[in-house]
Motif scaffolding. Structure first.
Motif: not given
Length: 574
Positions: A551-568
């Motif tokens: 929960d709080g981790v968005a899986w897609g082209r990048g993994i975002s943290d609980e705050r919604g920032a995505t690392s690419t």
């Protein structure tokens, strides 16, 4: 351009990059990226090389500095029993209960909301953590249960408490004699107290309402969810049939076919169930008949229970319990009968896994294995000692000499270590429970386990226990038996896979092996020991499929943290 094994230039289905990949192969190879195709590891290497394996349909996921490791292998657990505790009407554990009365109040509440005459079942009570330091009794339960039969199951699974209605239905009375391998608790007047140890509980278990195959499959699904949340991708069910006989095999078929059971399952039939399936000792091929992909479900062995639990004082010791000088525990099978069963199972082609907590029970187990006259590895059986809690140095020597494997219940150090030291075993013996360093020094191959529902699933907690050996009170318990992080990791991955004949297919992230992974919030080998259990499992992958995301981790082209920032970029998200 990097190529797949065999020189094929087909694209990867999934590429994880921008983090750390601990392959846990024999030399401890590390990488920053891993590529997956058709459910198996294609390659591991640099971001640049792995991304060159991408095609039009490849899913690329930036780990954002996270760490991918092989999916955890839980070498001793009870999925159906565990699922029942998650589905139970009453949580009798401590916490949340501080006293017997707290549990009784929960039973009273359940009685008010349950149809007349229906069973009330609760799980996880622990007499040693209750204020009264005793088991609930039928007298406690009778006061609030009315016409309901009530059963409370101890945290260890080796005891139950039944009310008078349940005892009456099971035919247990003042004149009932103790069964072989069990004991009926008695009150001061000689009547049953309601506490039933080991095999004495079986007549009550047999009366619990039968569930449909679909219901049982959903219960397995609840356990599956918990395993996946902890990064566990393979489970060894060491006791199929414990509560529902061979019907549990059908439940597995339904759970796997429906997708509710996602971890791979390596099954160990309870010995009593195997003996009910026909005369003699049927072999693995004669019993399985599941028509399931063996990668998903396979019957590997048979489970025998030699003794009980240390905290229940039914674990069979060579020296008496510290708190009870006249008590040394009990064997659930006479040693000669244990040896006969082991020999029959060995001859029929089964791997044998024998539950042994006390050192006297472990001695009987090793005698039974020794009587086979062959090194277990040479025979292809890989026989095991389960829990192996108070194993002695001389016994470790025998295990190493004969290739006997161990699955250590290392979480005892944390969850029961204080009580083992102060009450049951005394400082000397308690300091040596689960002696991992000694086992490693002697060349004993071992896995680690949680025995869920006895303790919580997370392997990261088990690794923390193995590395720190810290009790609930914060004390060190046998620090000389600590192991390093990599040893503990391997006991939940590559070495654990060996216990279940899976070393060629899983346990490390090497080309051609299952793409079963746990994605951790950080590298456990670079994490301070005291913080290991604070790491999180951010995603779990089985056969290349992402089956669970925290929960709080968005899986897609990048993994975002609980705050919604995505690392690419391959760096941790800001």
């Amino acid at each position: 351009m990097p190529q797949a094994p065999g020189g094929l230039h087909r694209a990867a289905d999934l590429i994880l990059f921008g983090g750390q990949v601990l392959t846990l192969d024999r030399v401890g190879t590390r990488a920053s990226a891993i590529a997956v195709r058709e459910g198996k590891v294609l390659a591991a290497g640099s971001d640049r090389d792995m991304l060159m394996l991408a095609g039009v349909g490849t899913q690329r996921v930036d780990l954002g500095g996270r760490t991918a490791i092989p999916g955890f292998v839980e070498t001793h657990t009870h999925p159906y029993f565990f699922g029942l505790t998650l589905d139970a009407a009453i949580d009798a554990g401590s916490p949340p209960n501080d006293s017997v009365n707290d549990i009784v109040e929960r039973v009273a509440e359940a009685a008010r909301s349950t149809s007349s005459g229906d069973w009330i079942v609760g799980y996880r009570y622990d007499d040693t953590l209750l204020r009264e330091r005793r088991h609930p009794t039928r007298h406690d339960l009778d006061a609030v249960s009315g016409d309901h039969p009530v059963l409370l199951v101890h945290i260890s699974g080796h005891f139950v408490t039944a009310n008078s209605q349940a005892l009456r239905l099971a035919g247990i009375s003042r004149t009932t004699v103790d069964p072989v391998g069990g004991a009926i608790g008695r009150d001061a007047s000689g009547d049953p107290s309601g506490v039933l140890a080991e095999t004495a509980a079986f007549p009550v278990y047999a009366l619990l309402p039968k569930r449909s195959e679909r219901e049982m499959a959903e219960i397995l699904g609840l356990a599956s969810d918990a395993y996946l949340a902890a990064g566990v991708t393979t489970v060894h069910d060491t006791g199929i049939g414990l509560l529902n006989g061979h019907d549990e095999l059908g439940a597995y078929r339904s759970a796997i076919d429906s997708g509710r059971m996602r971890p791979r399952v390596r099954g160990y039939l309870l010995d009593q169930i195997l003996r009910q399936l026909g005369s003699g000792v049927p072999g693995p091929r004669a019993v399985d008949g599941m028509n399931l992909d063996p990668d998903r479900f396979r019957l590997d062995g048979v489970k025998i229970i030699a003794d009980g639990s240390i905290q229940g004082m039914t674990g069979c010791l060579s020296e008496p319990y510290t708190c009870s000088p006249d008590e040394s525990g009990m064997m659930l099978l006479p040693p000669h009968e244990l040896a006969e069963r082991v020999a029959g199972l060995h001859e029929a082609g089964w791997q044998v896994a024998v539950h042994g907590n006390g050192d006297a029970a472990i001695q009987a187990i090793l005698d039974a294995y020794g009587a086979l006259g062959v090194a277990q590895g040479d025979a292809g059986r890989r026989h095991r000692v389960e829990h192996c809690q108070t194993v002695r140095e001389d016994q470790l020597e025998r295990m190493a000499a004969h290739g006997v494997l161990a699955s250590f219940f290392v979480k005892h150090v944390y969850y029961w270590g204080d009580r083992h030291r102060d009450r049951f075993l005394g400082p000397r013996r308690a300091g040596r429970i689960d002696p991992l360093a000694s086992a490693r020094a002697r060349g004993v191959t071992f896995g680690l386990h949680a025995d869920s529902p006895v303790t919580p699933v997370p392997p990261l907690e088990g690794i923390w226990c193995a590395v720190l050996r810290q009790t609930r009170n914060g004390d060190e318990l046998g620090p000389e038996e600590r192991v390093d992080v990599e040893t503990a990791l391997r006991a939940y991955t590559s070495d654990a896979a060996y216990l279940g004949f899976d070393e060629d297919d899983s346990g490390s992230l090497e080309p051609g092996k299952y793409a079963d992974l746990a994605i951790l919030s950080a590298d456990p080998t670079a994490t301070p020991a005291e913080n290991l259990r604070e790491l999180t499992v951010d995603a779990t992958v089985v056969a290349g499929d992402v089956v669970r995301v925290r929960d709080g981790v968005a899986w897609g082209r990048g993994i975002s943290d609980e705050r919604g920032a995505t690392s690419t970029t391959g760096r941790t998200a800001p």
